[in-house]
Design an enzyme around this catalytic site. Structure first.
Site, PDB file in Angstrom:
ATOM      1  N   GLY A   8      74.968  15.694   5.643  1.00 43.51           N
ATOM      2  CA  GLY A   8      75.697  14.630   5.386  1.00 43.51           C
ATOM      3  C   GLY A   8      75.706  13.706   4.168  1.00 43.51           C
ATOM      4  O   GLY A   8      75.564  13.613   3.889  1.00 43.51           O
ATOM      5  N   GLY A  11      78.462  12.049   2.320  1.00 42.36           N
ATOM      6  CA  GLY A  11      78.572  10.721   2.669  1.00 42.36           C
ATOM      7  C   GLY A  11      77.858   9.570   1.995  1.00 42.36           C
ATOM      8  O   GLY A  11      77.198   9.940   0.701  1.00 42.36           O
ATOM      9  N   GLN A  12      77.978   8.645   2.353  1.00 42.72           N
ATOM     10  CA  GLN A  12      77.895   7.279   1.484  1.00 42.72           C
ATOM     11  C   GLN A  12      75.931   6.768   1.098  1.00 42.72           C
ATOM     12  O   GLN A  12      75.571   7.125   0.589  1.00 42.72           O
ATOM     13  CB  GLN A  12      77.568   6.375   2.688  1.00 42.72           C
ATOM     14  N   ARG A  36      82.787  19.126   5.130  1.00 38.78           N
ATOM     15  CA  ARG A  36      83.718  19.981   3.494  1.00 38.78           C
ATOM     16  C   ARG A  36      84.195  19.176   2.795  1.00 38.78           C
ATOM     17  O   ARG A  36      84.597  19.674   1.760  1.00 38.78           O
ATOM     18  CB  ARG A  36      85.442  19.133   4.652  1.00 38.78           C
ATOM     19  N   TYR A 142      81.127   5.037  19.333  1.00 38.29           N
ATOM     20  CA  TYR A 142      79.650   5.048  18.278  1.00 38.29           C
ATOM     21  C   TYR A 142      78.685   4.558  18.840  1.00 38.29           C
ATOM     22  O   TYR A 142      77.473   5.289  18.966  1.00 38.29           O
ATOM     23  CB  TYR A 142      80.635   3.986  17.185  1.00 38.29           C
ATOM     24  N   LYS A 146      75.412   5.841  19.604  1.00 34.54           N
ATOM     25  CA  LYS A 146      74.168   5.759  18.480  1.00 34.54           C
ATOM     26  C   LYS A 146      72.791   5.332  19.996  1.00 34.54           C
ATOM     27  O   LYS A 146      71.679   6.388  19.407  1.00 34.54           O
ATOM     28  CB  LYS A 146      73.799   5.010  17.879  1.00 34.54           C
TER      29      LYS A 146
HETATM   30  C1  AKB Z   1      79.519   1.167  10.658  1.00 44.09           C
HETATM   31  O1  AKB Z   1      80.431  -0.151  10.480  1.00 44.09           O
HETATM   32  O2  AKB Z   1      80.049   1.957  11.677  1.00 44.09           O
HETATM   33  C2  AKB Z   1      78.596   1.253   9.939  1.00 44.09           C
HETATM   34  C3  AKB Z   1      77.346   0.722  10.440  1.00 44.09           C
HETATM   35  C4  AKB Z   1      77.173  -0.344  10.879  1.00 44.09           C
HETATM   36  O3  AKB Z   1      76.663   1.500  11.599  1.00 44.09           O
HETATM   37  N1  AKB Z   1      78.654   1.334   8.537  1.00 44.09           N
END
Ligand code: AKB
Length: 319
Positions: A8, A11-12, A36, A142, A146
């Site tokens: 990654g 990425g950021q 990519r 998400y 996690k």
């Molecule tokens: C998101 O907003 O999905 C991320 C995070 C807080 O994990 N920046």
């Protein structure tokens, strides 16, 4: 020295962490891997760069063997808002990708750093000063990935002795690479809006309080955690870390101190708002402070000043 792999890397977090690691350990010792997205000239030209898919065992194992990798910073992940729109892809990238990384790390004796997030908490978690060890029943995809990742890393440490470590990051703010599809992206976009148009339409309600961190602190946390004495780490895979917390209204007021005619208005995105409402207002990061000396440098005032200086240079806009 054994080399470091950053997945990654375009990425950021990855684009800045790779450059910090190269500065610290030498350009040739840090391999950047992207999926990519085109890498910046700086990233591509300052050291080794490879394209890989973390979910593919052969891709990963070949790179780890080719470069004799000893540590993997595994950053390739789908963020919260995109994960909500594409749950299967999020599971595949965030969980299957991490599983693959851990398996390759086990076989090749690598240490692994992987970020968790404030997203690993949910509405039943205590919302203020969220403890290090507490209820984790997230309601976003998400968050599900996690929590699964945190537990998977614990498992690889206790079952196989893989040196896994991790951080629960809050929203990360940076002027280098844009965030891609998170709930906290507004905290970066607001600076572009302020400099480019003197106005910004925020997708979260004015009083939505979330933990945040400026990227220099974020990448320092990853380096410091991997350098920490393992015998001192009681929590290992998911340290709460934070540097500040604020609402959209509060950051807008801070920006106004530098750009007095800046205006914020609100057009709430229901998906992002639902996710943000399920996350803590603030985390207790005392375990990170005690176990490996976490001590962030930037608060809201200092971060805002630095963001405006650096982003205005990047965009060639004076304010
Ligand atoms: C998101 O907003 O999905 C991320 C995070 C807080 O994990 N920046």
């Amino acid at each position: 020295m054994k080399k470091i792999l950053v997945t990654g890397a375009v990425g950021q977090i990855g684009s800045e962490l790779t450059m910090l690691l190269r500065k610290k350990y030498g350009n040739d010792n840090v391999v950047a891997a992207g999926h990519r997205k085109k890498p910046s000239e700086e990233l591509k030209n300052s050291g080794p760069f490879e394209f890989i898919e973390c979910e593919k065992y052969d891709d990963l194992t070949n790179i780890v063997k080719k470069y004799d990798i000893g540590t993997i910073h595994h950053l390739a992940a789908i963020l919260s808002a995109v994960a909500e729109a594409h749950p299967q892809t999020a599971w595949n990238v965030n969980v299957n990708g991490l599983f693959n990384v851990l398996e390759v790390a086990r076989e090749n004796n690598c240490a692994v750093m992987t970020p968790s997030s404030i997203g690993a908490f949910g509405p039943s978690t205590p919302q203020d000063k969220t403890p290090q060890v507490t209820i984790q029943r997230p309601t976003s995809m998400y968050g599900v990935t996690k929590v699964a990742g945190e537990i998977l890393c614990d498992y690889y440490f206790t079952r196989f002795g893989v040196d896994t470590r991790g951080l629960r990051y809050p929203g990360l703010i940076s002027y280098v690479a844009p965030p891609g599809g998170g709930t906290t992206d507004y905290s970066v976009e607001i600076f572009y809006g302020a400099l480019e148009n003197k106005k910004y339409t925020c997708p979260l309600k004015a009083d939505t309080c979330l933990d945040m961190m400026y990227m220099p602190d974020g990448i320092k946390a990853a380096v410091d955690l991997m350098e920490a004495d393992p015998s001192k780490l009681k929590n290992r895979n998911a340290f709460n870390v934070t540097a500040m917390n604020f609402t959209p209204d509060e950051i807008a007021a801070e920006i106004k101190k530098h750009i007095p005619d800046f205006e914020i208005n609100y057009d709430v995105d229901l998906v992002k708002q639902r996710i943000a409402d399920s996350w803590p207002n603030s985390m207790d990061d005392s375990a990170a402070r005690e176990e490996w000396g976490w001590d962030p440098e930037y608060d809201l005032e200092k971060m805002t000043k630095d963001m405006l200086i650096n982003l205005s240079k990047k965009l060639n806009i004076s304010y």
